[in-house]
Design a protein around this motif. Structure first.
Motif, PDB file in Angstrom:
ATOM      1  N   ILE A  94       7.496   1.445  10.193  1.00  0.00           N
ATOM      2  CA  ILE A  94       8.283   2.480  10.097  1.00  0.00           C
ATOM      3  C   ILE A  94       9.113   2.044   9.222  1.00  0.00           C
ATOM      4  CG2 ILE A  94       9.958   4.377  10.456  1.00  0.00           C
ATOM      5  CD1 ILE A  94       7.299   5.264  11.349  1.00  0.00           C
ATOM      6  N   GLU A  95       9.867   1.162  10.041  1.00  0.00           N
ATOM      7  CA  GLU A  95      11.090   0.298   8.697  1.00  0.00           C
ATOM      8  C   GLU A  95      10.346   0.251   7.655  1.00  0.00           C
ATOM      9  OE1 GLU A  95      14.414   0.333   9.326  1.00  0.00           O
ATOM     10  OE2 GLU A  95      13.832   2.012  10.672  1.00  0.00           O
ATOM     11  N   VAL A  96       9.606  -0.862   7.691  1.00  0.00           N
ATOM     12  CA  VAL A  96       8.662  -1.048   6.568  1.00  0.00           C
ATOM     13  C   VAL A  96       8.347  -0.066   5.450  1.00  0.00           C
ATOM     14  CG1 VAL A  96       6.939  -2.731   5.248  1.00  0.00           C
ATOM     15  CG2 VAL A  96       7.671  -3.326   7.451  1.00  0.00           C
ATOM     16  N   ILE A  97       7.881   0.580   5.825  1.00  0.00           N
ATOM     17  CA  ILE A  97       7.800   2.090   4.941  1.00  0.00           C
ATOM     18  C   ILE A  97       8.933   2.813   4.774  1.00  0.00           C
ATOM     19  CG2 ILE A  97       6.553   4.328   4.755  1.00  0.00           C
ATOM     20  CD1 ILE A  97       4.276   3.461   7.138  1.00  0.00           C
ATOM     21  N   ILE A  98       9.823   2.828   5.143  1.00  0.00           N
ATOM     22  CA  ILE A  98      11.740   3.693   4.660  1.00  0.00           C
ATOM     23  C   ILE A  98      11.978   1.789   3.696  1.00  0.00           C
ATOM     24  CG2 ILE A  98      13.378   3.593   5.922  1.00  0.00           C
ATOM     25  CD1 ILE A  98      12.791   4.841   8.021  1.00  0.00           C
ATOM     26  N   GLN A  99      11.650   1.042   3.656  1.00  0.00           N
ATOM     27  CA  GLN A  99      12.835   0.298   2.967  1.00  0.00           C
ATOM     28  C   GLN A  99      11.531   0.299   1.469  1.00  0.00           C
ATOM     29  OE1 GLN A  99      14.354  -1.896   3.488  1.00  0.00           O
ATOM     30  NE2 GLN A  99      14.756  -2.824   0.808  1.00  0.00           N
ATOM     31  N   MET A 100      10.757   1.825   1.245  1.00  0.00           N
ATOM     32  CA  MET A 100       9.948   1.520   0.657  1.00  0.00           C
ATOM     33  C   MET A 100      10.439   2.980  -0.387  1.00  0.00           C
ATOM     34  SD  MET A 100       7.938  -0.794  -0.330  1.00  0.00           S
ATOM     35  CE  MET A 100       8.864  -1.845   0.926  1.00  0.00           C
ATOM     36  N   GLY A 123      10.221   5.154  -3.785  1.00  0.00           N
ATOM     37  CA  GLY A 123      10.211   6.848  -3.853  1.00  0.00           C
ATOM     38  C   GLY A 123      10.204   7.020  -2.834  1.00  0.00           C
ATOM     39  N   PHE A 124      10.585   7.891  -2.044  1.00  0.00           N
ATOM     40  CA  PHE A 124      10.329   9.218  -1.735  1.00  0.00           C
ATOM     41  C   PHE A 124       9.534   9.811  -1.603  1.00  0.00           C
ATOM     42  CE2 PHE A 124      15.530   9.266  -1.439  1.00  0.00           C
ATOM     43  CZ  PHE A 124      15.328   9.589  -0.421  1.00  0.00           C
ATOM     44  N   PRO A 125       8.559  10.282  -1.772  1.00  0.00           N
ATOM     45  CA  PRO A 125       6.883  10.390  -2.382  1.00  0.00           C
ATOM     46  C   PRO A 125       5.757   9.731  -1.632  1.00  0.00           C
ATOM     47  CG  PRO A 125       7.848  11.689  -4.560  1.00  0.00           C
ATOM     48  CD  PRO A 125       8.768  10.807  -3.883  1.00  0.00           C
ATOM     49  N   ALA A 126       6.043   8.707  -2.099  1.00  0.00           N
ATOM     50  CA  ALA A 126       5.509   7.138  -1.419  1.00  0.00           C
ATOM     51  C   ALA A 126       5.794   6.870   0.391  1.00  0.00           C
ATOM     52  CB  ALA A 126       5.772   5.920  -2.213  1.00  0.00           C
ATOM     53  N   ALA A 127       6.558   6.552   0.960  1.00  0.00           N
ATOM     54  CA  ALA A 127       7.359   6.420   1.853  1.00  0.00           C
ATOM     55  C   ALA A 127       7.250   7.748   2.694  1.00  0.00           C
ATOM     56  CB  ALA A 127       8.938   6.661   1.914  1.00  0.00           C
ATOM     57  N   LEU A 183       0.676  -0.938   0.112  1.00  0.00           N
ATOM     58  CA  LEU A 183       0.488   0.062  -0.241  1.00  0.00           C
ATOM     59  C   LEU A 183       0.429   0.767   0.270  1.00  0.00           C
ATOM     60  CD1 LEU A 183      -2.971  -1.536   2.900  1.00  0.00           C
ATOM     61  CD2 LEU A 183      -3.113  -0.626  -0.359  1.00  0.00           C
ATOM     62  N   THR A 184       2.004   1.453   0.066  1.00  0.00           N
ATOM     63  CA  THR A 184       3.046   2.606   0.622  1.00  0.00           C
ATOM     64  C   THR A 184       3.415   2.422  -0.560  1.00  0.00           C
ATOM     65  OG1 THR A 184       3.836   1.885   3.101  1.00  0.00           O
ATOM     66  CG2 THR A 184       5.016   2.998   1.505  1.00  0.00           C
ATOM     67  N   ALA A 185       3.395   1.850  -1.762  1.00  0.00           N
ATOM     68  CA  ALA A 185       4.373   1.465  -2.851  1.00  0.00           C
ATOM     69  C   ALA A 185       3.798   1.849  -3.951  1.00  0.00           C
ATOM     70  CB  ALA A 185       4.732   0.068  -3.547  1.00  0.00           C
ATOM     71  N   MET A 186       2.159   1.243  -3.698  1.00  0.00           N
ATOM     72  CA  MET A 186       0.979   2.488  -5.000  1.00  0.00           C
ATOM     73  C   MET A 186       0.757   3.302  -3.960  1.00  0.00           C
ATOM     74  SD  MET A 186      -1.528  -0.995  -4.067  1.00  0.00           S
ATOM     75  CE  MET A 186      -3.054  -0.196  -4.268  1.00  0.00           C
ATOM     76  N   GLY A 187       0.401   3.879  -3.652  1.00  0.00           N
ATOM     77  CA  GLY A 187       0.969   5.518  -2.644  1.00  0.00           C
ATOM     78  C   GLY A 187      -1.037   6.222  -3.051  1.00  0.00           C
TER      79      GLY A 187
END
Length: 126
Positions: free
Chosen positions: A93-99, A104-108, A65-69
């Motif tokens: 938080i780490e899973v989201i940062i991994q994305m 990309g940064f906007p999705a994270a 879901l983070t990657a989809m954005g």
């Protein structure tokens, strides 16, 4: 009520108590079958499979879901679910940062913002 639907409802109650009721009510007047499909397929068929535990499934879902954005409400719901099945805030938080690497940064940043909102909501409940 089908077995798939019942299994899905039971799974949803474990993961994020009350979330399905809100979803169902939001769809009842326009697409009531969609809520049933979600309960039956996503939670009755997929989330109840045996080879991954709920914590792993929720970490995977948060990553996707983070990657989809494009699904901030669903991301927040699954962050709640992840916390309910044993994920720590730090793991989320780490899973989201991994994305950042894959989405990309906007999705994270949007993912971190969703997590922050969930954490603040929960901290306000204490």
């Amino acid at each position: 009520m089908s077995n798939r639907y019942q299994k899905g409802l039971e799974q949803l109650e474990i993961m994020n108590k009350g979330s399905y009721k809100i979803l169902k009510e939001s769809l009842d007047d326009i697409a009531p079958d969609l809520a049933r499909f979600i309960a039956e397929f996503a939670y009755g068929d997929i989330y109840t499979r045996e080879d991954l535990d709920l914590k792993t499934r929720e970490i995977s879902t948060i990553a996707a879901l983070t990657a989809m954005g494009t699904a901030p409400l669903q991301l927040k719901s699954h962050i709640h679910g992840a916390l309910n099945v044993g994920c720590s805030r730090e793991e989320i938080i780490e899973v989201i940062i991994q994305m950042v690497v894959y989405a990309g940064f906007p999705a994270a940043i949007n993912g971190i913002t969703a997590a922050k909102e969930v954490f603040e909501e929960l901290d306000g409940d204490e």
